[in-house]
Design a protein around this motif. Sequence first.
Motif, PDB file in Angstrom:
ATOM      1  N   GLY A 135       3.692  -7.873   9.163  1.00 20.26           N
ATOM      2  CA  GLY A 135       4.651  -7.155   8.329  1.00 20.26           C
ATOM      3  C   GLY A 135       4.841  -7.750   6.954  1.00 20.26           C
ATOM      4  O   GLY A 135       5.910  -7.580   6.358  1.00 20.26           O
ATOM      5  N   ILE A 136       3.813  -8.420   6.431  1.00 20.51           N
ATOM      6  CA  ILE A 136       3.912  -9.064   5.130  1.00 20.51           C
ATOM      7  C   ILE A 136       2.934  -8.406   4.155  1.00 20.51           C
ATOM      8  O   ILE A 136       1.724  -8.344   4.418  1.00 20.51           O
ATOM      9  CB  ILE A 136       3.601 -10.582   5.228  1.00 20.51           C
ATOM     10  CG1 ILE A 136       4.526 -11.238   6.254  1.00 20.51           C
ATOM     11  CG2 ILE A 136       3.734 -11.241   3.867  1.00 20.51           C
ATOM     12  CD1 ILE A 136       5.997 -11.157   5.921  1.00 20.51           C
ATOM     13  N   GLY A 137       3.451  -7.917   3.036  1.00 22.33           N
ATOM     14  CA  GLY A 137       2.611  -7.250   2.046  1.00 22.33           C
ATOM     15  C   GLY A 137       1.653  -8.206   1.356  1.00 22.33           C
ATOM     16  O   GLY A 137       1.871  -9.425   1.304  1.00 22.33           O
ATOM     17  N   LEU A 138       0.608  -7.623   0.777  1.00 21.79           N
ATOM     18  CA  LEU A 138      -0.475  -8.445   0.229  1.00 21.79           C
ATOM     19  C   LEU A 138      -0.219  -8.929  -1.186  1.00 21.79           C
ATOM     20  O   LEU A 138      -0.761  -9.943  -1.619  1.00 21.79           O
ATOM     21  CB  LEU A 138      -1.787  -7.654   0.272  1.00 21.79           C
ATOM     22  CG  LEU A 138      -2.251  -7.182   1.651  1.00 21.79           C
ATOM     23  CD1 LEU A 138      -3.605  -6.497   1.534  1.00 21.79           C
ATOM     24  CD2 LEU A 138      -2.325  -8.340   2.642  1.00 21.79           C
ATOM     25  N   GLY A 139       0.575  -8.191  -1.962  1.00 23.28           N
ATOM     26  CA  GLY A 139       0.814  -8.599  -3.347  1.00 23.28           C
ATOM     27  C   GLY A 139      -0.478  -8.720  -4.122  1.00 23.28           C
ATOM     28  O   GLY A 139      -1.329  -7.821  -4.102  1.00 23.28           O
TER      29      GLY A 139
END
Length: 779
Positions: free
Chosen positions: A323-327
Amino acid sequence: MKKLAKPLTSIKPEYDFVVIGSGYGGSIAASRMGRTGQSVCLLEKGKEFLPGEFPDTLLDASKEMNFVRGKSSSLENNGLYEFTMGNGINVFKGCGLGGTSLVNANVSIKPEERVMQDKMWPEAIRQDLASFEEGVNRAWDMLKPNPYPENKGGYPILKKTEAMRKSADYMSAPFRLLDINVNFENKTNHVGVKQAKCTNCGDCVTGCNVGAKNTTAMNYLPDAYNHGAEIFTSINVRYVKKFQAYWQVFYHPIGIGRDNFDAPLLFIKAKNVILSAGSLGSTEILFRSAKMGLKVSKRLGMRFTGNGDVLGFGYNNDERINGIGLGKKGTDSIANVGPCITSVIDLREREDLEDGMTLEEGTVPGPIRSLMPKALIAFSRLAGKDTDRGIKDYFKEKYREFRSLFLGAFHGAVAHTQIYLVMTHDDGNGTMKMDQEGKMSLNWEGVGKQEIFNKVNGEMFSATQALGGTKIPNPTWNNLMNYDLVTVHPLGGCGMGDSADKGVVDHKGQVFDGENGNTLHEGLYILDGAIIPRPVGTNPLLTISALAERSCKLIAEEKGLNLSYGYETAPNSVGEQVSGTGVQFTETMKGYIGLGESVDYEKGFEIGKLENNTFEFTLTIQTDDIDAFVADASHAGKMIGNMIAPSISQEPLSAYNGVFNLFVQDEGDEKKKRMNYSAQLISPTGQEYYFDGFKEIKNDIVVDAWKDTTTLFITLYKGTTTDGIILGKGKLVIKVTDLLKQLRTVKALHPTSKEEGRRAIGTFGKFFAGNVFETYFKL
């Protein structure tokens, strides 16, 4: 590079409709009123962001964060991410062309029919829900929501979605994929905007750099542009006033240096004004307008709701979530994170409407992921509640925490964390007030102690228990923080009602004229979340959009306008082509004008000085392309600003359609050049004037270079051209202190890089200095 927004200097002095704000309400209003053939101007406080321009690192994101207490009194604050700190509840919203649609989670979901039948709504809506449904369908057709395509087109089943299925089974609750405003194929869309498909990067709520997110900047706003609406950004609207048959919209252009000179507000005229600045923004503008004499309901600022928003975490689960975006790590390949929200555990079908809620999963955007490992450990120790026990589980959890701390958020405990966003029904008793200094405060002490939030807490615990994690509530929802809440769905403040006793606007958003009764302000409307009189129990964007669509149809019908909905005329490409880098600066000059003098500038100056007929202006001058400006013999730029002439008008005059020529060769004298200034002026009392001025640059005495470049000879005409009667002549000069301020306002417009910006400013400086040298020093 194409943009929807026009240069500031292109604003006209008058429109049929002025729309303030560009979220769901404002963009719909601009699109629909534009489709009726009316002249439409949309004013947005925020900046325009194209795909690829949104922050993708923590440093870049921090530059766009704007923290305010209540609503800031500063005219210049202008960040994409706006945090408003209140008493009991805090608000996060977006500020840019597209409003909060730029930073929301894209979910289109209808409210329950029971919500729309509540007596808080005007009878006209409750008795005609078919018109609301028609609005839903219109919005659906434009926003194009669809569910995440599991195992289709290369899109994998997401681990966070599978985890939600497991939680729903454990809770014996209904689960489904949500309709989200995200594009999953490469295409040119129905309004002519080229869109890429979603890459599953997970960064929806810091701004979609792919262009796959169906924000209003991808549909309604381009549609408004296609139908003639003129869009302007970095415009801070302060208040509106009624004068005779017109509305006057007073505003401050942000970021052009007018604040350096304490310049007064500018204004434009409109037959109709539609406020769509959001719950906080529209309420603030109406409060300011009331301070300026506008009669409004005493209900203004009441019935604020956070839509029952609750943020929580299922931390360090046994299940991997991703659940962590890639940026900045985002690529063109389809990742395994997914759009911010894809699924819901729908708990709304309960006997008591107020006990219902929607539980959705989310993602943490990439730009802030580095903050998460330490933050979640701290929150878990402060307020977390582990849902499982055992020595083996304990060591597994500690090992995952260790991995997150040392390897980052893509590993260990953080990678095993589910983010929850819950929406339910608070009691809607928040208030907004404005003090004597013009600052607005948001007040709702104790809201987090309502029983419904304990029930939400229990449901999040159950969802987390299914995954073997630690339930962490909203970090501010604890005794130490007095159970404060954070909402991303602020609603109310200008609620609907059947009369001014019960609401601020009627069923179509038209503002009531006075504190009671049914009299309405002709031509003044509010179309956004501010008019919703109660929480809707789920994501509100579709409700806001449906009401705006409904109101636009009714407004068009009342005014006898033909509103069409087809896309037959959509072009293949939309926007203003920006090919070069421009330059702008803001200048103030002060002096005197002699009324009645029609021949001699010096004489007019002396008469004006004797009679104390002061005259000054603050003008912003823009060139769209500095290279074209230098190459063009007329060296024409555009101007906008205001002029202060108490002997002509007690209130400042606004200057439009201004033209500026720099170092134009005098046809009669090769040793002489001119800087020309001209603009149309309008006064708040409806008078129109024409301003014409010039600086004469001539090779007579070298020491006159300063005097010549800082002295402007002016003529003021009655009417809109130089064909009008001359009212007076005079002279203005630049003071050294104002020149130093002016130098601080010089900036590059739409540069492709910092280096390109510096080059453009350098080109302008060399052109100016070169012409001065050529005139005064050339042998």
